[in-house]
Design a protein around this motif. Sequence first.
Motif, short mmCIF file in Angstrom:
data_model
loop_
_atom_site.label_atom_id
_atom_site.label_comp_id
_atom_site.label_asym_id
_atom_site.label_seq_id
_atom_site.Cartn_x
_atom_site.Cartn_y
_atom_site.Cartn_z
N ALA A 5 0.82 -1.22 0.00
CA ALA A 5 0.00 0.00 0.00
C ALA A 5 0.85 1.27 0.00
O ALA A 5 0.60 2.21 -0.75
N ALA A 6 1.89 1.29 0.83
CA ALA A 6 2.74 2.48 0.92
C ALA A 6 3.47 2.73 -0.40
O ALA A 6 3.57 3.88 -0.86
N ALA A 7 3.98 1.66 -1.01
CA ALA A 7 4.70 1.81 -2.28
C ALA A 7 3.76 2.29 -3.39
O ALA A 7 4.14 3.14 -4.21
N VAL A 8 2.55 1.75 -3.41
CA VAL A 8 1.56 2.16 -4.42
C VAL A 8 1.22 3.64 -4.23
O VAL A 8 1.15 4.41 -5.20
N TRP A 9 1.01 4.05 -2.99
CA TRP A 9 0.67 5.45 -2.69
C TRP A 9 1.77 6.40 -3.14
O TRP A 9 1.51 7.40 -3.82
N LEU A 10 3.00 6.09 -2.79
CA LEU A 10 4.12 6.97 -3.16
C LEU A 10 4.36 6.97 -4.67
O LEU A 10 4.63 8.02 -5.26
N ALA A 11 4.27 5.80 -5.29
CA ALA A 11 4.50 5.72 -6.74
C ALA A 11 3.43 6.47 -7.51
O ALA A 11 3.73 7.20 -8.47
N CYS A 12 2.18 6.29 -7.12
CA CYS A 12 1.07 7.00 -7.78
C CYS A 12 1.23 8.51 -7.61
O CYS A 12 1.02 9.29 -8.55
N SER A 13 1.60 8.93 -6.41
CA SER A 13 1.76 10.36 -6.13
C SER A 13 2.90 10.95 -6.94
O SER A 13 2.79 12.05 -7.50
N LEU A 14 4.02 10.22 -7.03
CA LEU A 14 5.17 10.69 -7.77
C LEU A 14 4.86 10.83 -9.25
O LEU A 14 5.18 11.84 -9.88
N GLY A 15 4.22 9.81 -9.84
CA GLY A 15 3.89 9.85 -11.26
C GLY A 15 2.92 10.96 -11.59
O GLY A 15 3.10 11.68 -12.59
N LEU A 16 1.89 11.12 -10.75
CA LEU A 16 0.89 12.16 -10.99
C LEU A 16 1.50 13.55 -10.86
O LEU A 16 1.27 14.43 -11.70
#
Length: 223
Positions: A133-144
């Motif tokens: 969950a944490a990795a998905v949150w950070l990756a999504c935030s970074l890409g967006l």
Amino acid sequence: MMLFLRIALTMFLAELGDKTQLLMVAMTSKYKLRDILIGAGAAVLVLNGLAVGLGSLISTLIPPWLIKLAAGLAFFYFAATMFDAEEDEEEGGGSTAAHPVLAVFGTFFLAELGDKTQLTAIAFAANEGMRHAAAVWLACSLGLFAADLVGMLLGHLLKSRLPEGALDTLALLIFAAFGAVTLREGLSLLGLAPSLCWTLAGAALACLSLVLFAKSRKKNRSK
């Protein structure tokens, strides 16, 4: 690491050409880069946090039609305030709004809430599970945020290259167009006929045009 990069790249590509990226271009004519970075960055983190933490539950908590109507009215509001942007720049080099960061946050949040990139984040979270969950949150935030940063930098570049007031006019048109389209989407979610949705959205756009015309005449008289 590959999972993180794959999600970030997917979000970056999904956001390219999206309305929030264009809104970043528009907001550079009204707000300082610092305020846009903080407001948009906070909105990205919160939105993706909601997507990962609550998943599809958010769509049951907030009716999609209400989100669309609120976003449409917010776009119209910012279009109506574009005549004040030029005066703000002359007085202090940026927006004189009391809480510009909150204004950017609110606009970005409403525009992105329920958008395809948030749905993409929900899909990634559901597929990878709570363990990532944490990795998905950070990756999504970074890409967006990276994609929207491109829009912000483009807006900043245009502001320095275009004639005075040209970016304000472009921003006004972007906000007005997104306002009409988003209102039409919200009305259609209420089950109204397509022709009626476009008629009501057009009527709202006509009202905005009258407000802008009145502000323009008032501004010309004060010169």
